[in-house]
Design a protein around this motif. Structure first.
Motif, PDB file in Angstrom:
ATOM      1  N   ASP A 195       0.835  -1.197   0.000  1.00 57.30           N
ATOM      2  CA  ASP A 195       0.000   0.000   0.000  1.00 57.30           C
ATOM      3  C   ASP A 195       0.871   1.249   0.000  1.00 57.30           C
ATOM      4  OD1 ASP A 195      -2.460  -1.357   0.082  1.00 57.30           O
ATOM      5  OD2 ASP A 195      -2.244  -1.676   2.246  1.00 57.30           O
ATOM      6  N   ARG A 196       0.523   2.176  -0.850  1.00 59.82           N
ATOM      7  CA  ARG A 196       1.220   3.465  -0.893  1.00 59.82           C
ATOM      8  C   ARG A 196       0.268   4.504  -1.450  1.00 59.82           C
ATOM      9  NH1 ARG A 196       2.455   4.701  -6.166  1.00 59.82           N
ATOM     10  NH2 ARG A 196       2.692   2.936  -7.617  1.00 59.82           N
ATOM     11  N   PRO A 197       0.461   5.769  -1.091  1.00 58.61           N
ATOM     12  CA  PRO A 197      -0.373   6.816  -1.676  1.00 58.61           C
ATOM     13  C   PRO A 197      -0.118   6.924  -3.175  1.00 58.61           C
ATOM     14  CG  PRO A 197       0.821   7.627   0.258  1.00 58.61           C
ATOM     15  CD  PRO A 197       1.398   6.289  -0.082  1.00 58.61           C
ATOM     16  N   ASN A 198      -1.153   7.280  -3.919  1.00 57.99           N
ATOM     17  CA  ASN A 198      -1.026   7.450  -5.361  1.00 57.99           C
ATOM     18  C   ASN A 198      -0.931   8.946  -5.670  1.00 57.99           C
ATOM     19  OD1 ASN A 198      -1.044   7.133  -8.114  1.00 57.99           O
ATOM     20  ND2 ASN A 198      -3.258   6.818  -8.249  1.00 57.99           N
ATOM     21  N   HIS A 199       0.285   9.447  -5.755  1.00 59.09           N
ATOM     22  CA  HIS A 199       0.506  10.870  -5.994  1.00 59.09           C
ATOM     23  C   HIS A 199       0.514  11.136  -7.502  1.00 59.09           C
ATOM     24  CE1 HIS A 199       1.474  11.296  -1.783  1.00 59.09           C
ATOM     25  NE2 HIS A 199       2.429  10.400  -1.892  1.00 59.09           N
ATOM     26  N   ARG A 200      -0.363  11.999  -7.950  1.00 58.62           N
ATOM     27  CA  ARG A 200      -0.429  12.378  -9.370  1.00 58.62           C
ATOM     28  C   ARG A 200       0.132  13.781  -9.531  1.00 58.62           C
ATOM     29  NH1 ARG A 200      -3.038   8.701 -12.313  1.00 58.62           N
ATOM     30  NH2 ARG A 200      -4.415   7.213 -11.267  1.00 58.62           N
ATOM     31  N   THR A 201       1.454  13.872  -9.481  1.00 61.37           N
ATOM     32  CA  THR A 201       2.125  15.172  -9.524  1.00 61.37           C
ATOM     33  C   THR A 201       2.681  15.496 -10.901  1.00 61.37           C
ATOM     34  OG1 THR A 201       4.229  14.183  -8.859  1.00 61.37           O
ATOM     35  CG2 THR A 201       2.778  14.967  -7.094  1.00 61.37           C
ATOM     36  N   GLY A 202       2.719  14.517 -11.800  1.00 58.13           N
ATOM     37  CA  GLY A 202       3.381  14.714 -13.081  1.00 58.13           C
ATOM     38  C   GLY A 202       4.882  14.614 -12.972  1.00 58.13           C
ATOM     39  N   ALA A 203       5.378  14.159 -11.815  1.00 55.16           N
ATOM     40  CA  ALA A 203       6.818  14.053 -11.564  1.00 55.16           C
ATOM     41  C   ALA A 203       7.178  12.609 -11.275  1.00 55.16           C
ATOM     42  CB  ALA A 203       7.234  14.955 -10.411  1.00 55.16           C
ATOM     43  N   GLU A 204       7.098  11.778 -12.322  1.00 63.22           N
ATOM     44  CA  GLU A 204       7.378  10.347 -12.170  1.00 63.22           C
ATOM     45  C   GLU A 204       8.668   9.919 -12.856  1.00 63.22           C
ATOM     46  OE1 GLU A 204       4.272  11.303 -13.628  1.00 63.22           O
ATOM     47  OE2 GLU A 204       3.354  11.437 -11.640  1.00 63.22           O
ATOM     48  N   HIS A 205       9.350  10.837 -13.537  1.00 69.72           N
ATOM     49  CA  HIS A 205      10.564  10.458 -14.258  1.00 69.72           C
ATOM     50  C   HIS A 205      11.640  10.030 -13.263  1.00 69.72           C
ATOM     51  CE1 HIS A 205      13.404  10.239 -17.492  1.00 69.72           C
ATOM     52  NE2 HIS A 205      14.205  11.147 -16.966  1.00 69.72           N
ATOM     53  N   GLY A 206      12.082   8.790 -13.386  1.00 66.78           N
ATOM     54  CA  GLY A 206      13.072   8.248 -12.468  1.00 66.78           C
ATOM     55  C   GLY A 206      12.498   7.544 -11.264  1.00 66.78           C
ATOM     56  N   THR A 231      10.254  -0.144   2.788  1.00 70.91           N
ATOM     57  CA  THR A 231      10.827   1.183   3.035  1.00 70.91           C
ATOM     58  C   THR A 231      11.104   1.902   1.725  1.00 70.91           C
ATOM     59  OG1 THR A 231      11.835   0.361   5.070  1.00 70.91           O
ATOM     60  CG2 THR A 231      12.694   2.425   4.180  1.00 70.91           C
ATOM     61  N   ALA A 232      11.644   1.191   0.748  1.00 70.55           N
ATOM     62  CA  ALA A 232      11.928   1.806  -0.551  1.00 70.55           C
ATOM     63  C   ALA A 232      10.651   2.260  -1.237  1.00 70.55           C
ATOM     64  CB  ALA A 232      12.682   0.816  -1.436  1.00 70.55           C
ATOM     65  N   THR A 233       9.585   1.483  -1.101  1.00 67.56           N
ATOM     66  CA  THR A 233       8.299   1.867  -1.684  1.00 67.56           C
ATOM     67  C   THR A 233       7.814   3.172  -1.080  1.00 67.56           C
ATOM     68  OG1 THR A 233       7.712  -0.447  -2.120  1.00 67.56           O
ATOM     69  CG2 THR A 233       5.904   1.144  -2.000  1.00 67.56           C
ATOM     70  N   GLU A 234       7.933   3.295   0.229  1.00 64.66           N
ATOM     71  CA  GLU A 234       7.519   4.525   0.911  1.00 64.66           C
ATOM     72  C   GLU A 234       8.376   5.717   0.484  1.00 64.66           C
ATOM     73  OE1 GLU A 234       7.457   6.296   5.491  1.00 64.66           O
ATOM     74  OE2 GLU A 234       7.503   4.134   5.142  1.00 64.66           O
ATOM     75  N   LEU A 235       9.690   5.520   0.419  1.00 63.30           N
ATOM     76  CA  LEU A 235      10.588   6.610   0.050  1.00 63.30           C
ATOM     77  C   LEU A 235      10.389   7.034  -1.406  1.00 63.30           C
ATOM     78  CD1 LEU A 235      13.876   5.404   1.787  1.00 63.30           C
ATOM     79  CD2 LEU A 235      12.427   7.316   2.497  1.00 63.30           C
ATOM     80  N   ALA A 236      10.218   6.071  -2.309  1.00 65.68           N
ATOM     81  CA  ALA A 236      10.015   6.395  -3.722  1.00 65.68           C
ATOM     82  C   ALA A 236       8.691   7.119  -3.926  1.00 65.68           C
ATOM     83  CB  ALA A 236      10.073   5.123  -4.569  1.00 65.68           C
ATOM     84  N   SER A 237       7.669   6.717  -3.169  1.00 63.83           N
ATOM     85  CA  SER A 237       6.397   7.416  -3.240  1.00 63.83           C
ATOM     86  C   SER A 237       6.540   8.876  -2.803  1.00 63.83           C
ATOM     87  CB  SER A 237       5.363   6.702  -2.367  1.00 63.83           C
ATOM     88  OG  SER A 237       4.128   7.393  -2.377  1.00 63.83           O
ATOM     89  N   GLY A 238       7.314   9.088  -1.746  1.00 59.88           N
ATOM     90  CA  GLY A 238       7.571  10.454  -1.294  1.00 59.88           C
ATOM     91  C   GLY A 238       8.343  11.259  -2.321  1.00 59.88           C
ATOM     92  N   ALA A 239       9.243  10.597  -3.065  1.00 58.84           N
ATOM     93  CA  ALA A 239      10.014  11.297  -4.096  1.00 58.84           C
ATOM     94  C   ALA A 239       9.126  11.767  -5.243  1.00 58.84           C
ATOM     95  CB  ALA A 239      11.114  10.376  -4.625  1.00 58.84           C
ATOM     96  N   VAL A 240       8.057  11.015  -5.530  1.00 55.75           N
ATOM     97  CA  VAL A 240       7.074  11.454  -6.525  1.00 55.75           C
ATOM     98  C   VAL A 240       6.235  12.592  -5.955  1.00 55.75           C
ATOM     99  CG1 VAL A 240       5.069  10.776  -7.885  1.00 55.75           C
ATOM    100  CG2 VAL A 240       7.013   9.209  -7.665  1.00 55.75           C
ATOM    101  N   ARG A 241       5.803  12.442  -4.726  1.00 51.93           N
ATOM    102  CA  ARG A 241       5.015  13.492  -4.064  1.00 51.93           C
ATOM    103  C   ARG A 241       5.744  14.825  -4.071  1.00 51.93           C
ATOM    104  NH1 ARG A 241       5.287  12.157   1.681  1.00 51.93           N
ATOM    105  NH2 ARG A 241       7.277  13.253   1.417  1.00 51.93           N
ATOM    106  N   ASP A 242       7.048  14.777  -3.817  1.00 49.70           N
ATOM    107  CA  ASP A 242       7.866  15.990  -3.728  1.00 49.70           C
ATOM    108  C   ASP A 242       8.610  16.267  -5.024  1.00 49.70           C
ATOM    109  OD1 ASP A 242       7.063  16.044  -1.074  1.00 49.70           O
ATOM    110  OD2 ASP A 242       8.831  14.944  -0.391  1.00 49.70           O
TER     111      ASP A 242
END
Length: 273
Positions: A195-206, A231-242
């Motif tokens: 489970d992870r949040p689905n962030h639709r920021t348009g910032a998914e490159h990488g 942990t990586a799933t959570e961190l990568a999700s945050g990287a998309v969010r931000d």
């Protein structure tokens, strides 16, 4: 004798992204964000930006081997990530180099970029399944890549995770990119939704590169695989969010380093006014 205070050394084997958001450049940033030192073996170059892959140039296999040998001769590598491998010949060489290395290998079979570029030919599929899958501790395809590898062009992440296990992957994380099916982890014993949040920021490159690199770095730090994946799933999700939505005109890059969203305005010294 290993210095326990030194950062763990990770090796990433893959392609350069001239736009800086993914590939080798993205891996270095993601690994630095969790305190890892990164060595590299560049398998190919791309002329790439956030709008797509505009050109490709493979590195000769002999020079891929030379880079690997140079790293191994000097650095105590604790974990390896393998990204875009370009061709059957490159994949066979990488498998030969990694055979018997004795450290966790994370295989991110990059075949389709977030900006839509096709990064691998169909002839590489059989070599990847036959030689690299058995060497990897975990495989991290997105749905599109898992469909290409398995030949199942319609299933979602849950079914594809099991199909990857059936192909011989010891463990797999299939990422959905926000599809309703979600992300799934399988290891032959369990099949678990991540489970992870689905962030639709348009910032998914990488995002995929960051995710697999973070798993690699966390394994180098000694995290058990299931914990490293979560942990990586959570961190990568945050990287998309931000994500860095002010960078580029296409699919914007993720941010693993906590960079400011925009550059601060330069202050002009008083004596220059």
């Amino acid at each position: 004798m290993t210095d326990s205070s030194a950062p763990p050394v990770c090796l990433t084997i893959g392609s350069s992204d001239s736009g800086g958001g993914a590939g080798i450049q993205g891996d270095i940033k993601a690994l630095a964000s969790i305190g890892c030192f990164t060595a590299t073996v560049v398998v190919g170059l791309t002329a790439q930006n956030t709008t797509g892959v505009l050109g490709r140039h493979p590195v000769p296999v002999d020079f891929v081997r030379a880079q690997f040998d140079a790293v191994r001769a000097d650095l105590a590598v604790r974990a390896v990530k393998v990204g875009t491998a370009w061709s059957a010949e490159h994949i066979a060489a990488i498998a030969d180099l990694l055979s018997g290395l004795g450290v966790p290998v994370v295989l991110d079979p990059v075949m389709v970029s977030a900006a839509g570029g096709d990064l691998a030919g169909a002839d590489a599929r059989a070599e990847l399944i036959g030689s690299l899958l058995p060497l990897a501790e975990v495989i991290t395809p997105n749905v599109a890549e898992a469909r290409l590898i398995t030949g199942d062009g319609t299933s979602g992440a849950r079914t594809l995770a099991q199909r990857m296990i059936d192909l011989g992957a010891p463990a797999v994380v299939v990422t959905s990119g926000g599809e309703d099916d979600g992300d799934w982890f399988a290891d032959g014993l369990s099949l678990v939704r991540l489970d992870r949040p689905n962030h639709r920021t348009g910032a998914e490159h990488g995002a995929g590169c960051a995710h697999s690199a973070l798993i690699t770095g966390l394994r180098a730090h000694g995290f058990p695989l299931p914990e490293a994946v979560r942990t990586a799933t959570e961190l990568a999700s945050g990287a998309v969010r931000d994500g860095l939505t002010s960078v580029g005109r296409g699919v914007h890059p993720v941010d693993t380093l906590g960079l400011p969203p925009r550059s601060p305005r330069r202050r002009v010294p008083a004596d220059h006014v």
